[in-house]
Design a protein around this motif. Structure first.
Motif, mmCIF file in Angstrom:
data_model
loop_
_atom_site.group_PDB
_atom_site.id
_atom_site.type_symbol
_atom_site.label_atom_id
_atom_site.label_comp_id
_atom_site.label_asym_id
_atom_site.label_seq_id
_atom_site.Cartn_x
_atom_site.Cartn_y
_atom_site.Cartn_z
ATOM 1 N N THR A 207 -7.118 -14.679 32.220
ATOM 2 C CA THR A 207 -6.491 -14.631 33.334
ATOM 3 C C THR A 207 -6.420 -16.267 33.945
ATOM 4 O OG1 THR A 207 -7.028 -12.688 34.140
ATOM 5 C CG2 THR A 207 -7.014 -14.715 36.214
ATOM 6 N N VAL A 208 -6.673 -16.361 33.546
ATOM 7 C CA VAL A 208 -6.631 -18.593 33.886
ATOM 8 C C VAL A 208 -5.272 -19.393 33.268
ATOM 9 C CG1 VAL A 208 -7.620 -20.756 34.522
ATOM 10 C CG2 VAL A 208 -8.930 -18.541 34.577
ATOM 11 N N GLY A 209 -5.100 -18.868 32.038
ATOM 12 C CA GLY A 209 -4.155 -19.190 31.513
ATOM 13 C C GLY A 209 -3.080 -18.519 31.255
ATOM 14 N N LEU A 210 -2.712 -17.677 32.254
ATOM 15 C CA LEU A 210 -1.832 -16.914 31.831
ATOM 16 C C LEU A 210 -1.874 -17.144 33.411
ATOM 17 C CD1 LEU A 210 -2.602 -12.856 31.242
ATOM 18 C CD2 LEU A 210 -0.854 -14.709 29.819
ATOM 19 N N SER A 222 9.954 -25.617 30.640
ATOM 20 C CA SER A 222 11.449 -25.723 29.764
ATOM 21 C C SER A 222 10.690 -24.634 28.329
ATOM 22 C CB SER A 222 11.859 -26.964 29.312
ATOM 23 O OG SER A 222 11.268 -27.520 28.827
ATOM 24 N N ARG A 223 9.971 -24.974 27.561
ATOM 25 C CA ARG A 223 9.439 -24.682 27.159
ATOM 26 C C ARG A 223 7.491 -23.967 27.657
ATOM 27 N NH1 ARG A 223 9.562 -27.399 21.678
ATOM 28 N NH2 ARG A 223 9.103 -25.339 20.485
ATOM 29 N N ILE A 224 6.877 -22.939 27.361
ATOM 30 C CA ILE A 224 5.197 -22.816 27.316
ATOM 31 C C ILE A 224 5.216 -22.357 25.790
ATOM 32 C CG2 ILE A 224 3.932 -21.402 28.853
ATOM 33 C CD1 ILE A 224 6.108 -21.640 31.064
ATOM 34 N N ILE A 225 3.992 -23.238 25.640
ATOM 35 C CA ILE A 225 3.741 -21.907 24.482
ATOM 36 C C ILE A 225 1.978 -22.093 24.528
ATOM 37 C CG2 ILE A 225 2.840 -23.476 22.179
ATOM 38 C CD1 ILE A 225 5.388 -25.507 22.146
ATOM 39 N N GLY A 226 2.287 -20.350 24.141
ATOM 40 C CA GLY A 226 0.360 -19.984 24.497
ATOM 41 C C GLY A 226 0.009 -20.406 23.248
ATOM 42 N N ILE A 227 -1.666 -20.688 22.923
ATOM 43 C CA ILE A 227 -2.590 -20.585 21.729
ATOM 44 C C ILE A 227 -3.319 -20.083 21.749
ATOM 45 C CG2 ILE A 227 -3.246 -22.752 20.641
ATOM 46 C CD1 ILE A 227 -1.088 -23.930 23.174
ATOM 47 N N LYS A 233 -2.928 -11.188 22.952
ATOM 48 C CA LYS A 233 -2.645 -11.497 24.251
ATOM 49 C C LYS A 233 -1.360 -11.992 24.320
ATOM 50 C CE LYS A 233 -6.950 -12.089 25.453
ATOM 51 N NZ LYS A 233 -8.094 -11.881 26.595
ATOM 52 N N PHE A 234 -0.807 -11.949 23.463
ATOM 53 C CA PHE A 234 0.817 -12.487 23.264
ATOM 54 C C PHE A 234 1.471 -11.139 23.642
ATOM 55 C CE2 PHE A 234 -0.302 -15.259 19.214
ATOM 56 C CZ PHE A 234 -0.743 -15.831 19.410
ATOM 57 N N ASP A 235 1.538 -10.506 23.727
ATOM 58 C CA ASP A 235 2.968 -9.302 24.096
ATOM 59 C C ASP A 235 2.343 -9.684 25.462
ATOM 60 O OD1 ASP A 235 4.189 -8.527 22.182
ATOM 61 O OD2 ASP A 235 3.449 -6.370 22.320
ATOM 62 N N VAL A 236 1.923 -9.690 26.378
ATOM 63 C CA VAL A 236 1.374 -9.176 27.198
ATOM 64 C C VAL A 236 1.552 -10.897 27.994
ATOM 65 C CG1 VAL A 236 -0.937 -10.041 27.556
ATOM 66 C CG2 VAL A 236 0.058 -8.714 29.490
ATOM 67 N N ALA A 237 1.282 -12.185 27.477
ATOM 68 C CA ALA A 237 1.781 -12.757 27.948
ATOM 69 C C ALA A 237 3.097 -13.179 27.953
ATOM 70 C CB ALA A 237 1.436 -14.207 26.831
ATOM 71 N N LYS A 238 4.170 -12.619 27.460
ATOM 72 C CA LYS A 238 5.197 -12.972 27.771
ATOM 73 C C LYS A 238 5.694 -12.309 29.036
ATOM 74 C CE LYS A 238 6.526 -11.751 22.744
ATOM 75 N NZ LYS A 238 6.866 -10.273 22.429
ATOM 76 N N ASN A 239 4.724 -11.295 29.630
ATOM 77 C CA ASN A 239 5.509 -11.183 31.105
ATOM 78 C C ASN A 239 4.973 -11.958 31.983
ATOM 79 O OD1 ASN A 239 6.072 -9.188 29.891
ATOM 80 N ND2 ASN A 239 4.014 -8.004 30.117
ATOM 81 N N PHE A 240 3.889 -13.587 31.513
ATOM 82 C CA PHE A 240 3.724 -14.062 32.383
ATOM 83 C C PHE A 240 4.584 -15.830 32.439
ATOM 84 C CE2 PHE A 240 0.588 -11.256 32.280
ATOM 85 C CZ PHE A 240 0.187 -11.462 33.648
#
Ligand SMILES: NC(=O)c1ccc[n+]([C@@H]2O[C@H](COP(=O)([O-])OP(=O)(O)OC[C@H]3O[C@@H](n4cnc5c(N)ncnc54)[C@H](O)[C@@H]3O)[C@@H](O)[C@H]2O)c1
Ligand SMILES: N[C@@H](CCC(=O)N[C@@H](CSCO)C(=O)NCC(=O)O)C(=O)O
Ligand SMILES: [Zn+2]
Ligand SMILES: [Zn+2]
Length: 381
Positions: A207-210, A222-227, A233-240
């Protein structure tokens, strides 16, 4: 409007953590009336944050047992003690673990959201007035936690730790603004002050990272790189707002090198939202030479320490931390609630599960499953 319970001890259900890691016990707890400067709140909804689990695990130097955990909640004021002027019975409120007295050295500095008024008591699991707890089971005191103790149908907090919110706001949703969502947004807006066009790395997509990703998107990154080590987690992270994903397990190189290679020398801002000191180092070291700023959001266990080559800082990288995203709680939580009501920030999207307070142990089990962001517990069935 006086309630029939005003001035009386209330007996209600609460989840008591008697020992680290041992299942919490749903007990009949006695909650004493609020004293001077205190507010008793009927908690309606409370969510679970990773920090509750951290303290329950026994790794928090301020973790005291037996205690009532919980700090991400919403409810209605049941009664107030003497001298309380800013809230009254019936007000809809969010308890705030980060107080705001507006009078202490910290509050007046204009430099921080930390408040010194009640911190010594909240760290010791008691109330400021008499350094005692308002909770007991069969006469034995139970410690407070973070000045909030929301895993209870009723709690007592200091008046400087209560944000009065719009009574139209759905409490079962806005309880999340008591910690995780606000912290992530504030880490970006207040602590890092991310500018449009920035490249951002977010380590840990809970939750905090999203919420960091959501804040970065709204700031025009311009770019948000999720690690994350959990690719689910990656699918849902696209929505954030996350635009690219990296799983450290897919790489032989250190993760900081992977990010530096991906970004022509490093990111403008990085955020550690896990609580892992090795990742904190990687988050700093993936920042661009000369200006990259890394913000520590995650809470690491007692005894853990961060390290890096001082050369990383000599060459212009900046290491920062944030508590509650730098938000002044009593002033800005109501503002965040309005932003939610105006559909300017997400909240519902972080709620993946709902349960009852009596199911709290099951809810904590869920936290370890990748599919759970926030689980909201109904306190009164
Ligand atoms: N500073 C504050 O005010 C504040 C406020 C709220 C929460 N927190 C802290 O922020 C952290 C995150 O909270 P949350 O509720 O989002 O937690 P969470 O457990 O939901 O999310 C953590 C994420 O990190 C990922 N992860 C774990 N190890 C990893 C690694 N080595 N590399 C990459 N990803 C990894 C997990 O898969 C998970 O997706 C916790 O430490 C919590 O205590 C701090
Ligand atoms: N007692 C812990 C402190 C943990 C911590 O840093 N807490 C954060 C909030 S985490 C919310 O999920 C915080 O606000 N810290 C500032 C403060 O506590 O005053 C420990 O010692 O590890
Ligand atoms: Zn929290
Ligand atoms: Zn203060």
């Amino acid at each position: 409007m006086a309630s029939s319970t005003q001035g009386q001890v209330i007996t209600c259900k609460a989840a008591v953590a008697y020992e680290p890691n041992k299942p919490m016990v749903i007990e009949d707890v006695q909650v004493a009336p609020p004293q001077t400067g205190e507010v008793r709140i009927k908690i309606l909804f409370t969510a679970l944050c990773h920090t509750d689990h951290y303290t329950w695990s026994g790794k928090d130097p301020e973790g005291l047992f037996p205690c009532i955990l919980g700090h991400e909640a919403a409810g209605i004021v049941e009664s107030v003690g003497e001298g309380v002027t800013e809230v009254q019975p019936g007000d809809h409120v969010i308890p705030c673990y980060q107080a705001e007295c507006r009078e202490c050295k910290f509050c007046k500095s204009g430099k921080t959201n930390l408040c010194g008024k009640v911190r010594v008591a909240t760290g010791a699991g008691v109330m400021m007035n008499d350094r005692k707890s308002r909770f007991s089971v069969n006469g034995k005191p139970i410690y407070h936690f973070m000045g909030t103790s929301t895993f209870s149908q009723y709690t007592v907090v200091h008046d400087v730790s209560v944000a009065k919110i719009n009574p139209q706001a759905p409490l079962e949703k806005v309880c999340l603004l008591g910690c995780g969502v606000s912290t992530g947004l504030g880490a970006v807006w207040n602590t890092a002050k991310v500018e449009a066009g920035s490249i951002v790395a977010v380590f840990g997509l809970g939750t905090v990272g999203l919420a960091v990703a959501e804040g970065a998107k709204s700031a025009g990154a311009s770019r948000i790189i999720g690690i994350d080590i959990d690719s689910k987690k990656f699918d849902v992270a696209k929505n954030f707002g996350v635009t690219e994903f990296v799983n450290p397990k897919d790489h032989d190189k250190p993760i900081q090198q992977v990010i530096v290679d991906l970004t022509d020398g490093g990111v403008d801002y990085s955020f550690e939202c896990i609580g892992n000191v090795s990742v904190m180092r990687a988050a700093l070291e993936c920042c661009h030479k000369g200006w990259g700023t890394s913000v520590i959001v995650g809470v690491a266990a007692s005894g853990q320490e961060i390290s890096t080559r001082p050369f990383q800082l000599v060459t212009g990288r900046v290491w920062k931390g944030t508590a509650f995203g730098g938000f002044k709680s009593r002033t800005q939580v109501p503002w965040l609630v309005e932003k939610y009501m105006n559909k300017e920030i997400k909240v519902d999207e972080y709620i993946t599960h709902t349960m009852t307070l009596t199911e709290i142990n099951k809810a904590f089990d869920l936290l370890h499953e990748g599919g759970c962001l926030r689980c909201v517990l109904t306190a009164h069935e």
